[in-house]
Motif scaffolding. Structure first.
Motif, short mmCIF file in Angstrom:
data_model
loop_
_atom_site.label_atom_id
_atom_site.label_comp_id
_atom_site.label_asym_id
_atom_site.label_seq_id
_atom_site.Cartn_x
_atom_site.Cartn_y
_atom_site.Cartn_z
N LEU A 146 0.79 -1.71 0.13
CA LEU A 146 -0.07 0.40 0.03
C LEU A 146 0.68 1.31 0.33
CD1 LEU A 146 -2.81 0.16 -0.43
CD2 LEU A 146 -3.23 0.58 2.20
N ASN A 147 1.78 1.72 0.49
CA ASN A 147 2.92 2.59 1.07
C ASN A 147 2.22 3.91 0.98
OD1 ASN A 147 4.05 0.22 1.45
ND2 ASN A 147 4.59 0.30 -0.71
N ALA A 148 1.14 3.93 0.78
CA ALA A 148 0.47 5.75 0.80
C ALA A 148 -0.63 5.81 1.19
CB ALA A 148 0.41 6.62 -0.08
N THR A 149 -1.02 7.11 2.19
CA THR A 149 -2.79 6.78 2.24
C THR A 149 -3.48 8.27 1.34
OG1 THR A 149 -2.29 8.64 3.82
CG2 THR A 149 -1.83 6.70 4.92
N THR A 150 -2.65 8.48 0.36
CA THR A 150 -3.37 9.38 -0.81
C THR A 150 -2.68 9.03 -2.23
OG1 THR A 150 -1.13 11.03 -0.48
CG2 THR A 150 -2.81 11.68 0.56
N ASP A 151 -3.57 9.88 -2.99
CA ASP A 151 -2.65 9.46 -4.77
C ASP A 151 -2.59 9.88 -4.84
OD1 ASP A 151 -5.26 7.71 -5.64
OD2 ASP A 151 -6.81 8.81 -5.01
N GLU A 152 -2.32 11.39 -4.57
CA GLU A 152 -0.72 12.21 -4.73
C GLU A 152 0.19 11.18 -4.37
OE1 GLU A 152 -0.40 15.38 -1.56
OE2 GLU A 152 0.49 16.82 -3.35
N VAL A 153 0.19 10.93 -2.91
CA VAL A 153 1.60 10.30 -2.58
C VAL A 153 1.72 9.22 -3.71
CG1 VAL A 153 2.96 9.52 -1.09
CG2 VAL A 153 1.40 11.47 -0.65
N MET A 191 7.93 2.41 5.26
CA MET A 191 7.46 3.73 6.09
C MET A 191 9.13 4.67 5.31
SD MET A 191 6.02 3.20 9.74
CE MET A 191 5.11 4.36 9.24
N LEU A 192 8.35 5.84 4.84
CA LEU A 192 9.28 6.75 4.34
C LEU A 192 9.33 7.95 5.28
CD1 LEU A 192 8.83 6.02 0.86
CD2 LEU A 192 10.40 5.20 1.81
N ALA A 193 10.63 8.50 5.00
CA ALA A 193 10.40 9.48 5.72
C ALA A 193 9.96 10.89 5.66
CB ALA A 193 12.23 9.63 6.81
N GLY A 194 8.82 11.26 6.13
CA GLY A 194 8.44 12.33 5.89
C GLY A 194 7.26 12.53 4.54
N VAL A 195 7.28 10.93 4.17
CA VAL A 195 6.18 10.44 3.25
C VAL A 195 5.23 10.76 3.41
CG1 VAL A 195 6.76 9.69 0.19
CG2 VAL A 195 8.38 10.84 1.30
N ASN A 196 5.31 8.94 4.03
CA ASN A 196 4.09 8.51 4.51
C ASN A 196 3.47 7.96 5.86
OD1 ASN A 196 6.13 6.56 4.98
ND2 ASN A 196 5.48 5.17 2.52
N ASP A 197 4.55 8.21 6.63
CA ASP A 197 4.74 8.56 8.05
C ASP A 197 4.37 9.94 9.20
OD1 ASP A 197 6.68 10.22 7.78
OD2 ASP A 197 8.66 8.99 8.50
N SER A 198 3.40 10.61 8.58
CA SER A 198 2.57 11.52 9.77
C SER A 198 1.97 10.10 10.25
CB SER A 198 2.26 12.40 8.93
OG SER A 198 1.27 12.04 8.55
N ARG A 278 12.24 8.53 -13.60
CA ARG A 278 12.58 8.64 -11.81
C ARG A 278 11.39 10.42 -11.55
NH1 ARG A 278 13.14 5.48 -9.09
NH2 ARG A 278 13.50 6.70 -7.36
N LEU A 279 10.18 10.13 -10.71
CA LEU A 279 9.12 11.07 -10.64
C LEU A 279 9.28 12.04 -9.78
CD1 LEU A 279 6.56 7.93 -11.10
CD2 LEU A 279 7.56 8.63 -12.79
N ARG A 280 8.51 13.03 -10.68
CA ARG A 280 9.38 14.58 -9.66
C ARG A 280 8.21 14.33 -8.72
NH1 ARG A 280 10.82 19.95 -11.24
NH2 ARG A 280 11.58 18.81 -13.10
N ALA A 281 8.67 14.59 -7.31
CA ALA A 281 8.06 14.71 -5.95
C ALA A 281 7.11 15.70 -6.42
CB ALA A 281 8.88 14.72 -5.29
N PRO A 283 5.24 18.81 -4.94
CA PRO A 283 6.25 20.12 -4.18
C PRO A 283 6.32 20.11 -3.01
CG PRO A 283 4.69 20.95 -6.51
CD PRO A 283 4.24 19.38 -6.42
N ARG A 284 4.88 20.19 -2.13
CA ARG A 284 5.27 19.45 -1.01
C ARG A 284 6.04 18.41 -0.33
NH1 ARG A 284 1.45 16.62 2.53
NH2 ARG A 284 -0.52 15.29 1.00
N PHE A 285 6.34 17.40 -1.17
CA PHE A 285 7.38 16.09 -0.39
C PHE A 285 9.16 16.58 -0.47
CE2 PHE A 285 3.03 14.73 -0.56
CZ PHE A 285 3.56 13.88 1.03
N GLN A 286 8.89 18.03 -1.61
CA GLN A 286 10.01 18.16 -2.07
C GLN A 286 11.41 18.47 -1.33
OE1 GLN A 286 9.91 20.87 -5.50
NE2 GLN A 286 9.41 19.31 -6.47
N MET A 287 10.65 19.16 -0.19
CA MET A 287 11.85 19.83 0.89
C MET A 287 12.06 18.37 1.84
SD MET A 287 12.19 23.03 1.05
CE MET A 287 13.37 23.44 2.75
N ALA A 288 10.95 17.50 2.19
CA ALA A 288 10.98 16.45 2.85
C ALA A 288 12.61 15.25 2.31
CB ALA A 288 9.92 15.40 2.99
N LEU A 289 13.14 15.32 1.22
CA LEU A 289 13.45 14.13 0.97
C LEU A 289 14.91 15.09 0.87
CD1 LEU A 289 11.50 13.47 -2.26
CD2 LEU A 289 11.63 12.10 -0.59
#
Ligand code: SF4
Length: 289
Positions: A146-153, A191-198, A278-281, A283-289
């Motif tokens: 599954l690895n995500a809770t939104t379609d965006e991610v 679990m990926l830091a800052g991406v799907n772990d809040s 590679r797919l572009r993150a 915008p709101r996740f670009q800082m998390a990487l």
């Protein structure tokens, strides 16, 4: 005597291509063999090392079964035997559904390897039509990454979501599992830091799996070379687990054991010179990487 650490087996196929199989000792005397179903993979999950190979070819049913047979032979003389099989090595198993169903049938047949269907788990990134077919034709266990809770991610980290989004995937499971007696799907969540772990993700996950008989496996990400993703801290993983458990979910936590690097579950293979994009993150996740 028990196997103390993971054992990685490299096979060279008749056409010279290579695949990897991993034998994983687990708690409670279980030993799992993780088999590959394809050489490489076409799904291009962004956190996955195997995905960078692209797809070279499907494995035949014989090539899949042989991995379990070989591992069983290797271990039986030394350290007990294989108790479980998971289709979580190289490849998206349901992209090679004909051969995977055949191989799983042989693994559970009393004249084959005679595993209980509950001990043979086929994993998918979410190929919905094939997932339906698998649930109709096989009694083996199913795991869904599954690895995500939104379609965006999920659109970003698992491009298959652009074809079969979270709503379609989960509604299909909700519908299909009504007809399976005593059957639970296993949701894998890397679990990926800052991406799907809040904590917000944990709460969304609880809502998403409502009405689906399931277990949830939280997995620590093993960073590999060239990866822009980082693992979630153990402390944060435990917080996330606690939110799910308090809501009544059956949840397991698989923390990194240090010897996991480059072994199993999307970490196998050897990327070639030409790699999938590679797919572009978002915008709101670009800082998390
Ligand atoms: S995670 Fe699985 S489905 Fe996704 S690219 Fe890797 S091997 Fe393929």
């Amino acid at each position: 005597m028990e196997l103390e650490r993971r054992l990685q087996i490299l096979f060279t196929l008749e056409d010279g291509l290579g695949i990897e199989t991993v034998v994983i000792p687990c708690k409670g005397g279980r030993t799992t063999v993780c088999v590959s179903s394809q050489v490489g993979c076409a799904m291009n999950c962004q956190f996955c090392y195997t995905g960078r190979m692209g797809l070279r070819r499907h494995l035949t049913a014989a090539e899949i079964v042989e991995q379990a047979v070989f591992a069983r032979r290797l271990l039986s003389s030394e350290v007990g035997s294989i108790t479980n099989v998971v289709f979580m090595g190289m490849g998206e198993p349901l992209h090679n559904i004909e051969n995977v169903i055949k191989a799983a049938d042989i693994m559970v047949d009393e004249h084959g390897l005679h595993f209980s269907p509950r001990k043979v788990t086929v994993s998918t990134s979410g190929l919905v039509p094939q997932l339906k077919r698998f649930l109709h034709e096989s009694n083996c266990a199913l795991a869904v990454s599954l690895n995500a809770t939104t379609d965006e991610v999920r659109n970003w980290i698992m491009p298959i979501n652009r074809k079969y989004n979270l709503g379609v995937l989960l509604e299909t499971l909700r519908e299909e599992l009504r007809f399976k007696h005593n059957y639970k799907v296993l949701f894998e969540y890397v679990m990926l830091a800052g991406v799907n772990d809040s904590i917000e993700d944990a709460r969304k996950l609880i809502d998403l799996v409502q009405g689906i008989p399931c277990k949830i496996n939280l997995i620590s990400f093993n960073a590999h070379s060239g990866s822009e993703f980082r693992p979630t801290s153990e402390e944060k993983m435990m917080e996330f687990r606690n939110v799910l458990a308090e809501a009544g979910c059956v949840v397991f936590l698989r923390l990194s054991r240090g010897d996991d690097k480059m072994a199993a579950c999307g970490q196998l293979g050897k990327p070639g010179d030409i790699q999938p994009p590679r797919l572009r993150a978002p915008p709101r996740f670009q800082m998390a990487l």
